[in-house]
Design an enzyme around this catalytic site. Structure first.
Site, PDB file in Angstrom:
ATOM      1  N   CYS A  23      18.310   6.723 -64.722  1.00  0.00           N
ATOM      2  CA  CYS A  23      18.639   6.205 -66.057  1.00  0.00           C
ATOM      3  C   CYS A  23      18.792   4.709 -65.892  1.00  0.00           C
ATOM      4  CB  CYS A  23      19.932   6.818 -66.596  1.00  0.00           C
ATOM      5  SG  CYS A  23      20.457   6.049 -68.144  1.00  0.00           S
ATOM      6  N   CYS A  54      21.871   3.071 -67.944  1.00  0.00           N
ATOM      7  CA  CYS A  54      23.279   3.330 -67.626  1.00  0.00           C
ATOM      8  C   CYS A  54      23.404   4.424 -66.578  1.00  0.00           C
ATOM      9  CB  CYS A  54      24.069   3.663 -68.894  1.00  0.00           C
ATOM     10  SG  CYS A  54      25.834   3.817 -68.622  1.00  0.00           S
ATOM     11  N   SER A  55      23.666   5.663 -67.025  1.00  0.00           N
ATOM     12  CA  SER A  55      24.039   6.702 -66.059  1.00  0.00           C
ATOM     13  C   SER A  55      23.741   8.114 -66.552  1.00  0.00           C
ATOM     14  CB  SER A  55      25.530   6.581 -65.750  1.00  0.00           C
ATOM     15  OG  SER A  55      26.276   6.642 -66.959  1.00  0.00           O
ATOM     16  N   CYS A  56      22.820   8.276 -67.507  1.00  0.00           N
ATOM     17  CA  CYS A  56      22.526   9.612 -68.045  1.00  0.00           C
ATOM     18  C   CYS A  56      22.173  10.567 -66.902  1.00  0.00           C
ATOM     19  CB  CYS A  56      21.381   9.542 -69.047  1.00  0.00           C
ATOM     20  SG  CYS A  56      21.839   8.634 -70.534  1.00  0.00           S
TER      21      CYS A  56
END
Lengths: 217, 246
Positions: free
Chosen positions: B146, B149-151
């Site tokens: 991702c 961000c951090s999906c």
């Protein structure tokens, strides 16, 4: 927004450093921040607090890079609670709730046709279908967007239609632009279309994009 | 703007901590004056409160304020932490992979409709509402990132490791996936196709890794033991157990 968070394709970040037997949370407070975030989300209803992601992306770039992941989350939680007057600076400084202030009330959730995670139970005609050639539009909104910078202006092929989702984009103040129901497509970009001869002609990058990000190629 | 608010937090914290530190040193008149001015900002009777001087204390202070205001229930926070520390993690995804390796009909369902097939295990919920499973083969290697961000698919893999959320991985996975894979110990021949999945919308991805040679006779439970988190992100292969490799 063209922020530091939109990192795809940047150089100079150094090696990826995996940690052996990494714990879920390195410190107790990290777990509290994670759980706190899930518990306070409902307090934002109707209070117009900006999108969480926009608030993260709006941290000054140097701070964004310096802070750890949960420190960024904590900073954003505090900013949003302060901004909506649910908590005051004096309370944070003292560590105590101010008993003279009225208890915050939970506002009703806005009506939604959501099925969870942005998926919407609405019928919208699809502009594109599998195998269509598309181009990611050259958009540079000041708010939150899910159109990564490295795809803008690049040509790709739709490989899948994923259903109708609420657009997650915001304005420059972090406010959602309404549900704006749109089909989300998985678009395949050839790696060389994105990165030139630095990439292998065999490789590709797949990105899920809202219909409004795309135009026919 | 969130950005300028943040700067405000930083400056005030800095002033406050400088004041507290100076007061703690029992220094001269200047230090005492700084400590007094910090105290003057308190408009009520809680001046005995120790000034939080690190993030652990600041987090604890925020939590206790929100509990006092009856905005959150600390037991609910405990339950969330416990769930992700002890139950919701990559062992879930490993069960899905092992089932796909041992049951061709399940594998077909998993690749056709990941959400429904993973739902057979009950591994749905936050960040797993819409799942797509991509299969690694001798010809195709899939990798998930991702960049924004951090999906990450929480119900099947738990919360992401620090490296997945880090700038180097987010920056490099899309432009030089083969170099990143090499650092993880996965050397791909030129004729293998690399597919990078940048999961920046609401769909979450799980990689179905290749079953290691020589493990065909193992039970589903034994196979699940072999499946690592990293193999389901796509940065590792699943290693055969030493006995079957021999």
């Amino acid at each position: 927004m063209n922020g530091i968070h939109d990192m795809g394709g940047m150089d100079g970040m150094g090696p990826v450093e995996p940690e052996e037997n990494e714990p879920v949370f390195h410190e107790t407070w990290e777990g509290r921040v994670y759980a706190l975030g899930r518990s306070i989300a409902r307090w934002g209803r109707g209070r117009n607090w900006g999108s969480f992601r926009f608030a993260l992306e709006s941290l000054p770039p140097a701070d964004y890079l310096r802070m750890g992941y949960y420190e960024r989350w904590f900073t954003v939680h505090v900013n949003r609670l302060l901004g909506s007057d649910l908590v005051t600076r004096e309370e944070l400084d003292s560590g105590y709730a101010d008993a003279s202030r009225p208890r915050p009330e939970l506002l009703p959730a806005p009506a939604t046709r959501g099925l969870g995670s942005g998926l919407l139970d609405v019928e919208v005609a699809a502009r594109f279908g599998p195998a269509d050639e598309v181009r990611a539009r050259n958009l540079h909104p000041r708010g939150h967007t899910r159109l990564p910078r490295y795809t803008r202006g690049r040509r790709g092929t739709i490989i899948r239609e994923n259903g109708v989702y609420a657009l997650q984009d915001t304005d420059e103040n972090g406010q959602r632009l309404g549900d704006s129901p749109q089909h989300v497509y998985t678009v395949r970009f050839g790696a060389q279309e994105l990165w030139g001869d630095r990439a292998s002609a065999r490789d590709s990058v797949y990105v899920d994009l809202w219909e409004g990000y795309l135009e026919p190629a | 703007m969130a950005g300028s608010e943040h700067k405000g937090v930083g400056r005030r914290k800095f002033i406050k901590e400088t004041a507290a530190g100076a007061a703690g040193m029992a220094g001269g008149a200047g230090a005492a004056g700084a400590a007094e001015s910090a105290q003057e900002r308190h408009e009520h009777d809680h001046d005995h409160q120790v000034v939080p001087d690190d993030i652990a204390l600041r987090v604890r202070a925020l939590e206790s304020i929100l509990v006092e205001k009856e905005m959150i229930d600390p037991a609910a926070l405990d339950a969330v932490v416990d769930a992700y520390e002890n139950r919701i993690g990559p062992r879930n995804g490993a069960q899905v992979v092992a089932r796909a390796w041992t049951d061709p009909e399940y594998k077909a369902r998993l690749l056709a409709d990941g959400t429904a097939a993973i739902g057979e295990f009950g591994f749905l919920g936050a960040q797993g509402e819409h799942m797509v499973v991509v299969e690694n083969t001798p010809e195709v290697h899939n990798l998930v990132v991702c960049t924004l961000c951090s999906c990450y698919p929480w119900p099947t893999l738990g919360l992401p490791p620090v490296w997945y959320k880090s700038a180097p991985y987010r920056a490099r996975a899309v432009i030089e996936p083969r170099a990143v894979l090499r650092e993880f110990g996965v050397e791909l021949p030129d004729d293998v196709e690399v597919r990078v999945w940048d999961s920046t919308a609401e769909i979450r991805y799980l990689v179905l890794p290749e079953q290691p040679a020589g493990t065909e006779g193992l039970s589903e439970e034994a196979l699940a033991e072999l499946v690592s988190r990293d193999s389901m992100i796509g940065v590792a292969r699943v290693a055969a157990p030493p006995e079957s490799a021999a």
